[in-house]
Design a protein around this motif. Structure first.
Motif, mmCIF file in Angstrom:
data_model
loop_
_atom_site.group_PDB
_atom_site.id
_atom_site.type_symbol
_atom_site.label_atom_id
_atom_site.label_comp_id
_atom_site.label_asym_id
_atom_site.label_seq_id
_atom_site.Cartn_x
_atom_site.Cartn_y
_atom_site.Cartn_z
ATOM 1 N N PRO A 128 4.904 16.247 -23.461
ATOM 2 C CA PRO A 128 5.870 16.904 -22.567
ATOM 3 C C PRO A 128 7.241 17.166 -23.185
ATOM 4 N N GLN A 129 7.585 16.530 -24.290
ATOM 5 C CA GLN A 129 8.922 16.655 -24.855
ATOM 6 C C GLN A 129 9.096 17.983 -25.602
ATOM 7 N N PRO A 130 10.300 18.572 -25.553
ATOM 8 C CA PRO A 130 10.568 19.796 -26.323
ATOM 9 C C PRO A 130 10.352 19.550 -27.810
ATOM 10 N N LEU A 131 9.932 20.578 -28.505
ATOM 11 C CA LEU A 131 9.677 20.487 -29.934
ATOM 12 C C LEU A 131 10.676 21.360 -30.673
ATOM 13 N N ARG A 132 11.432 20.751 -31.572
ATOM 14 C CA ARG A 132 12.396 21.509 -32.373
ATOM 15 C C ARG A 132 11.675 22.183 -33.523
ATOM 16 N N THR A 133 11.998 23.448 -33.749
ATOM 17 C CA THR A 133 11.383 24.198 -34.835
ATOM 18 C C THR A 133 12.472 24.792 -35.718
ATOM 19 N N GLY A 134 12.090 25.197 -36.912
ATOM 20 C CA GLY A 134 13.029 25.791 -37.846
ATOM 21 C C GLY A 134 13.792 24.741 -38.627
ATOM 22 N N HIS A 135 14.410 25.178 -39.713
ATOM 23 C CA HIS A 135 15.116 24.258 -40.596
ATOM 24 C C HIS A 135 16.565 24.669 -40.811
ATOM 25 N N SER A 136 17.047 25.635 -40.055
ATOM 26 C CA SER A 136 18.426 26.087 -40.215
ATOM 27 C C SER A 136 19.345 25.226 -39.364
ATOM 28 N N GLU A 137 20.657 25.507 -39.480
ATOM 29 C CA GLU A 137 21.631 24.776 -38.670
ATOM 30 C C GLU A 137 21.586 25.210 -37.205
ATOM 31 N N THR A 138 20.843 26.281 -36.923
ATOM 32 C CA THR A 138 20.640 26.721 -35.549
ATOM 33 C C THR A 138 19.229 26.338 -35.121
ATOM 34 N N PRO A 139 19.069 25.262 -34.353
ATOM 35 C CA PRO A 139 17.722 24.831 -33.969
ATOM 36 C C PRO A 139 17.143 25.721 -32.872
ATOM 37 N N PHE A 140 15.825 25.772 -32.829
ATOM 38 C CA PHE A 140 15.106 26.441 -31.758
ATOM 39 C C PHE A 140 14.193 25.414 -31.111
ATOM 40 N N TRP A 141 13.997 25.565 -29.812
ATOM 41 C CA TRP A 141 13.215 24.601 -29.058
ATOM 42 C C TRP A 141 12.071 25.312 -28.351
ATOM 43 N N ASN A 142 10.888 24.715 -28.445
ATOM 44 C CA ASN A 142 9.725 25.191 -27.711
ATOM 45 C C ASN A 142 9.290 24.113 -26.722
ATOM 46 N N PHE A 143 8.650 24.538 -25.647
ATOM 47 C CA PHE A 143 8.410 23.642 -24.525
ATOM 48 C C PHE A 143 6.952 23.640 -24.091
ATOM 49 N N LYS A 144 6.599 22.627 -23.315
ATOM 50 C CA LYS A 144 5.294 22.604 -22.677
ATOM 51 C C LYS A 144 5.411 23.357 -21.355
ATOM 52 N N LEU A 145 4.572 24.347 -21.167
ATOM 53 C CA LEU A 145 4.691 25.241 -20.020
ATOM 54 C C LEU A 145 4.613 24.493 -18.694
#
Length: 309
Positions: free
Chosen positions: A168-185
């Motif tokens: 259920p926890q958000p997953l951080r993706t990418g390796h830049s200083e600007t993180p992106f988050w993906n979620f469980k629907l």
């Protein structure tokens, strides 16, 4: 309330450049929105949360009597002021710079709303949904970036990361200083339900994301009709599992009443720092409570909270 805010203005970045060479993504999203935006009806007032430079205004500007575009990027809003100059000049469109976690609007300020390609910037999803949702009276279209899409699950299986992708926890993706988050629907839909929204899936989008960037241009031209046919079919068949962008239509279980002053934008606004009422001039809105001042610059109103507030 505090949250990390992605600074799209850093290093003179212009978000319009992101779409260079992304013709398939733009096409897939446009086709999906053509079918889904009508679900929002013909609102008197509509808000586009994180609306950028007005990229999606073409889908609702002829449906909404008045619309508000909210974004944190000053560059985006300056570009939107040029792109939407006609509507801004006639009072049909309003451009507001604000933090989506701290909005300058009263409850139920808008009849309907949409949020597209934005939620991946919001690690504190539940709080952000509550803050945006309190300003929406009736219905809402949300683009939810999920971590458990078909390709994501395949990658996780190879890397031994399935528990994190399925959890259920958000997953951080990418390796830049600007993180992106993906979620469980299902988690996001539960959060919306807890905030008073009933939801249903309306589309799976970008199901073949980036396929056209991995092949020679001649092959892309040949395969484009096939890819577009697959994308169209997957928009329905892939709901909940295929594409990385899952669109959800949300409607309140009990629709809130409209504001008494249906014509006025100032009547819909409050100080984002203390919720106090505002005194307006042609270029400044000053809070009666905390005395913060918010200014009209470059075609938009800046309602970001001063750092000292």
């Amino acid at each position: 309330m505090s949250a990390v805010i992605t600074d799209y203005d850093r290093n003179n970045y212009d978000y319009r450049s992101y779409w260079d060479g992304r013709d398939y993504e733009a096409w897939a999203e446009d086709r999906a929105l053509e079918h889904m935006v009508p679900l929002l009806g013909r609102p008197d007032w509509m808000v586009d949360f994180g609306g950028g430079f007005g990229r999606n205004a073409k889908h609702y500007r002829d449906r909404a009597r008045r619309y508000v575009l909210v974004d944190y990027s000053a560059t985006n809003l300056r570009n939107a002021a040029r792109e939407l100059a006609g509507d801004v000049g006639t009072g049909r469109a309003f451009l507001i710079r604000a933090d989506l976690n701290r909005l300058p609007f009263v409850d139920a300020a808008f009849d309907s709303a949409m949020v597209v390609r934005v939620l991946h910037h919001l690690p504190e999803m539940a709080a952000a949904l509550v803050e945006m949702g309190r300003t929406v009276r009736d219905r809402w279209l949300l683009d939810i970036p999920i971590k458990h899409h078909a390709l994501g699950l395949a990658r996780a299986a190879v890397r031994g990361e399935l528990p994190a992708v399925r959890g259920p926890q958000p997953l951080r993706t990418g390796h830049s200083e600007t993180p992106f988050w993906n979620f469980k629907l299902s988690t996001v839909r539960e959060q919306l339900y807890a905030a008073g929204w009933d939801t249903r899936l309306t589309g799976s989008v970008n199901n073949l994301r980036r396929w056209d960037r991995a092949l020679p241009s001649a092959v892309v031209r040949t395969l484009r009709p096939v890819a577009q046919a697959v994308e169209t079919a997957a928009r329905h068949g892939g709901r909940g599992w295929w594409g990385p962008s899952q669109f959800v239509y949300a409607q309140r279980g009990s629709i809130l009443p409209q504001l008494a002053d249906a014509e006025s934008m100032p009547a819909r606004m409050r100080c984002p720092a203390c919720r106090g009422s505002l005194f307006w001039t042609s270029d400044t809105a000053t809070c009666h409570g905390c005395a913060n001042a918010y200014h009209h610059v470059d075609g938009y109103w800046d309602f970001t909270v001063p750092s000292a507030a």
